[in-house]
Design a protein around this motif. Structure first.
Motif, PDB file in Angstrom:
ATOM      1  N   LEU A 196      -2.625 -11.328   5.477  1.00  0.00           N
ATOM      2  CA  LEU A 196      -2.609  -9.889   5.709  1.00  0.00           C
ATOM      3  C   LEU A 196      -3.679  -9.237   4.840  1.00  0.00           C
ATOM      4  N   PHE A 213      -2.731  -3.263   8.314  1.00  0.00           N
ATOM      5  CA  PHE A 213      -3.290  -4.524   7.836  1.00  0.00           C
ATOM      6  C   PHE A 213      -3.934  -5.261   9.004  1.00  0.00           C
ATOM      7  N   GLN A 236       0.822  -1.215   0.000  1.00  0.00           N
ATOM      8  CA  GLN A 236       0.000   0.000   0.000  1.00  0.00           C
ATOM      9  C   GLN A 236       0.857   1.267   0.000  1.00  0.00           C
ATOM     10  N   PRO A 250      -5.460  -5.685   3.823  1.00  0.00           N
ATOM     11  CA  PRO A 250      -5.307  -4.228   3.886  1.00  0.00           C
ATOM     12  C   PRO A 250      -6.505  -3.551   4.537  1.00  0.00           C
TER      13      PRO A 250
END
Length: 366
Positions: free
Chosen positions: A347, A339, A310, A349
């Motif tokens: 994981l 996360f 990200q 986001p």
């Protein structure tokens, strides 16, 4: 509202090898993951390039490096936090006995700070020590240097490996040994550690694959395995640790990226997942977070997947004390992203980030 406090530090002086130096220094935030809220509680600006930190788990004292290029010796500084978390107090600063101070951790007795110096390529006239142990002082924060060691060695990937470049130091879970990764020498050095006086004695140098550039590493929950990321070849190597002798032996290696990835890539941080069945690795270049299975029948790590970090240049990340969330410092996006840790350590986001200049380290404050 349940708040979690986290320190974020970064680069605030030009280095020549960081793309920017926009950090305010050391910042303390109170965050609520459920409401995606982050409140800045305090900042400390009068510290140079606090690119790595560690927090004392009992008294909450912070220890931060000062990674200043072309200085003969870097330093570490101890800070206390006010009871209301609205102010940081500088206690003391101690030399790291070498240049480009890169990593700090605490021994398991919580009596010594362990410091590693990456080392400038040219002779700057300082002590040029790879690693130092520094006694902690209850009043002043930092006492005297108890022991230092010097490394030698080179690797095939020039100019990154034209000399020894230590990158991380951790005490083994039983506190009997210290392990240091050396990116320049493609090796891991093991030292017997005396927690009574902070002294060290070399036990073994474990050679890794030439050109891998070992950077950071993590222990398994049982302390019998060590997992190290190769910054220069995008790998994870798993080693067995003999708890009696301190000797390391290679079990196997896997990649940290998908086969289709073509960009230049330099893994940075590595950490055990909450369940202990996987490790996470940050890929700078691909700008992803890798999930790697270490719960395999033969002990050889196995790449599972990557997720988008990200942001650009994920230099560091940390799992929160509840083991439900992960924060990643995207250095060149001036942003910390979050996360959720799902089933089987996936994981996921979250739509929650903290905008802050050149973040390079995250440390949760218990």
């Amino acid at each position: 509202m349940t708040q979690t406090r986290v320190f974020i530090s970064g680069c605030n002086n030009p280095t020549g090898y960081f793309a920017s130096s926009n950090s305010p220094g050391i910042s303390l935030f109170a965050i609520d993951f459920e409401t995606s809220d982050a409140e800045l509680e305090t900042q400390y600006e009068d510290v140079q390039n606090p690119t790595f930190m560690t927090v004392h788990p009992q008294i909450g004292r912070i220890y931060a490096t000062s990674e200043m290029p072309q200085l003969a010796e870097g330093s570490v500084t101890a800070f206390d936090v006010s009871d209301d978390c609205k102010k940081l107090f500088r206690l003391s600063t101690q030399s790291s006995a070498g240049s480009i101070t890169a990593h700090v951790s605490l021994d398991k007795s919580l009596n010594y700070l362990l410091v590693v110096n990456h080392g400038w390529d040219e002779d700057l006239g300082g002590r040029d020590q790879a690693m130092a142990t520094i006694a902690l002082d209850a009043q002043t924060g930092l006492g005297e240097i108890s022991a230092t060691v010097k490394h030698d060695g080179t690797g095939p990937q020039l100019p990154r490996q034209q000399r020894s470049h230590p990158h991380a130091v951790l005490a083994t879970p039983d506190n009997r040994f210290l392990i240091v990764t050396d990116l320049g020498a493609d090796a891991m050095m093991v030292y017997r550690f005396d927690a009574a006086n902070g002294s060290v004695q070399h036990v073994q140098t474990t050679a890794l694959k030439p050109g891998c550039g070992p950077r950071h590493f993590a222990f398994s929950h049982d302390g019998e395995r060590v997992h190290v990321c190769g910054e220069l070849d995008s790998t994870v190597t798993t080693l067995a640790l003999d708890k009696d002798s301190g000797h390391l032996s290679v079990i196997g290696t896997c990649t940290t990226r998908a086969e289709c990835a073509k960009t230049s890539n330099y893994p940075s941080e590595i950490s055990l997942s909450p369940l202990g069945k996987h490790i996470y690795v940050a890929n700078r270049g691909d700008d992803t977070l890798a999930r790697i299975n270490i719960d395999t029948e033969d002990g050889v790590p196995k790449f599972v997947e990557t997720v988008d970090a990200q942001g650009q240049t994920p230099r560091h990340f940390a799992v929160d004390p509840s083991s439900q969330y992960l924060l990643v410092a995207n250095q060149d996006s001036d942003r910390v992203n979050s996360f959720k840790i799902g089933a089987d350590d996936q994981l996921i986001p979250m739509d929650f980030s903290i905008n802050i200049g050149t973040p390079t380290c995250i440390a949760f404050y218990r």
